[in-house]
Design a protein around this motif. Structure first.
Motif, mmCIF file in Angstrom:
data_model
loop_
_atom_site.group_PDB
_atom_site.id
_atom_site.type_symbol
_atom_site.label_atom_id
_atom_site.label_comp_id
_atom_site.label_asym_id
_atom_site.label_seq_id
_atom_site.Cartn_x
_atom_site.Cartn_y
_atom_site.Cartn_z
ATOM 1 N N LYS A 97 0.836 -1.199 0.000
ATOM 2 C CA LYS A 97 0.000 0.000 0.000
ATOM 3 C C LYS A 97 0.873 1.252 0.000
ATOM 4 O O LYS A 97 0.541 2.254 -0.644
ATOM 5 C CB LYS A 97 -0.922 0.009 1.210
ATOM 6 C CG LYS A 97 -1.908 1.182 1.230
ATOM 7 C CD LYS A 97 -2.851 1.099 2.403
ATOM 8 C CE LYS A 97 -3.899 2.219 2.361
ATOM 9 N NZ LYS A 97 -3.274 3.560 2.403
ATOM 10 N N ASP A 101 0.335 3.760 -3.069
ATOM 11 C CA ASP A 101 -0.318 5.036 -2.760
ATOM 12 C C ASP A 101 0.358 6.187 -3.508
ATOM 13 O O ASP A 101 -0.303 7.164 -3.891
ATOM 14 C CB ASP A 101 -0.294 5.310 -1.256
ATOM 15 C CG ASP A 101 -1.429 4.622 -0.509
ATOM 16 O OD1 ASP A 101 -2.328 4.066 -1.175
ATOM 17 O OD2 ASP A 101 -1.407 4.631 0.738
ATOM 18 N N LEU A 120 -4.728 -5.192 -4.538
ATOM 19 C CA LEU A 120 -3.715 -5.149 -3.485
ATOM 20 C C LEU A 120 -3.759 -6.434 -2.658
ATOM 21 O O LEU A 120 -4.360 -6.483 -1.579
ATOM 22 C CB LEU A 120 -3.942 -3.913 -2.612
ATOM 23 C CG LEU A 120 -2.747 -3.357 -1.848
ATOM 24 C CD1 LEU A 120 -1.604 -2.978 -2.790
ATOM 25 C CD2 LEU A 120 -3.154 -2.139 -1.027
#
Length: 222
Positions: A97, A101, A120
């Motif tokens: 993540k 991101d 994910l």
């Protein structure tokens, strides 16, 4: 051995080729520089020359559906989304993540976030889920650039997902020249050697092995 990736190489021939071919948009250059300067393991950033070649190949075959195994900071996904048509779709697989991101913010800034689906979770789970959902043969293009020990598994699953006439690109097939040294026997290097040996005679595809970036094997599904 010297690097061949333009982001890392000091070879004047590599830099000459990059200087006379790369056409990065400002958003691509911004993500590239941010990754190289601030993100851990920036060595993992896809070579711009590889991303640009894949974009050209996608245009040449009229690709609409692209899947990649390994997102990192979203550089290759961004490149794909920028060249796909408005109804095109990028499916990108990763487990981080933190890194993805960064990619999400740049996809949005570039106005292509609506084209990109990030899954994910472990890539094998995502690939198996897509196959189970009936997506076999529905992708035009696949890019494999993730954990090397699973390259063979990723290849077999991507081969199911990509249509006849589609393309699979496998990154890092030179692996910092380690494939040439028989004294190097770590699991990642051995896995890449095994895949390289296998692909040479896999009659389900035709093959071009390019000395580009960290080695790029381009496979055209029969």
């Amino acid at each position: 051995m010297p690097w061949l990736k333009s982001t890392l190489s000091k070879d004047p021939l590599v830099q000459y080729a990059a200087d006379h071919s790369l056409r990065l948009l400002p958003i691509q250059e911004e993500l590239k520089q941010l990754t190289l300067q601030t993100v851990d393991d920036s060595i993992m950033l896809g070579a711009p020359e590889v991303v640009q070649l894949m974009g050209n190949l996608m245009k040449a075959i009229g690709a609409k559906n692209y899947i990649e195994v390994g997102t990192y900071t979203g550089y290759s996904a961004l490149g794909a989304a920028l060249v796909l048509p408005q109804d095109g779709k990028v499916v990108t697989l990763d487990v981080s993540k933190e890194w993805t991101d960064i990619g999400r913010s740049f996809w949005k800034k570039a106005g292509v976030d609506h084209k990109i689906e990030l899954m994910l979770q472990p890539a094998e789970v995502s690939l198996d889920g897509l196959i189970s959902a009936g997506r076999s043969g529905s992708f035009d293009f696949a890019f494999i650039d993730a954990d090397k020990c699973n390259y063979m598994n990723y290849y077999e699953k991507c081969l199911q997902l990509v249509r006849s006439g589609g393309i699979i690109c496998v990154d890092n097939t030179i692996w910092q020249h380690k494939v040439l040294d028989p004294n190097i026997q770590d699991p990642s290097t051995c896995a890449i050697r095994k895949l390289n040996d296998f692909l040479k005679t896999d009659q389900r595809v035709t093959i071009s092995f390019l000395i580009l970036g960290d080695g790029l094997t381009v496979l055209f599904k029969n």
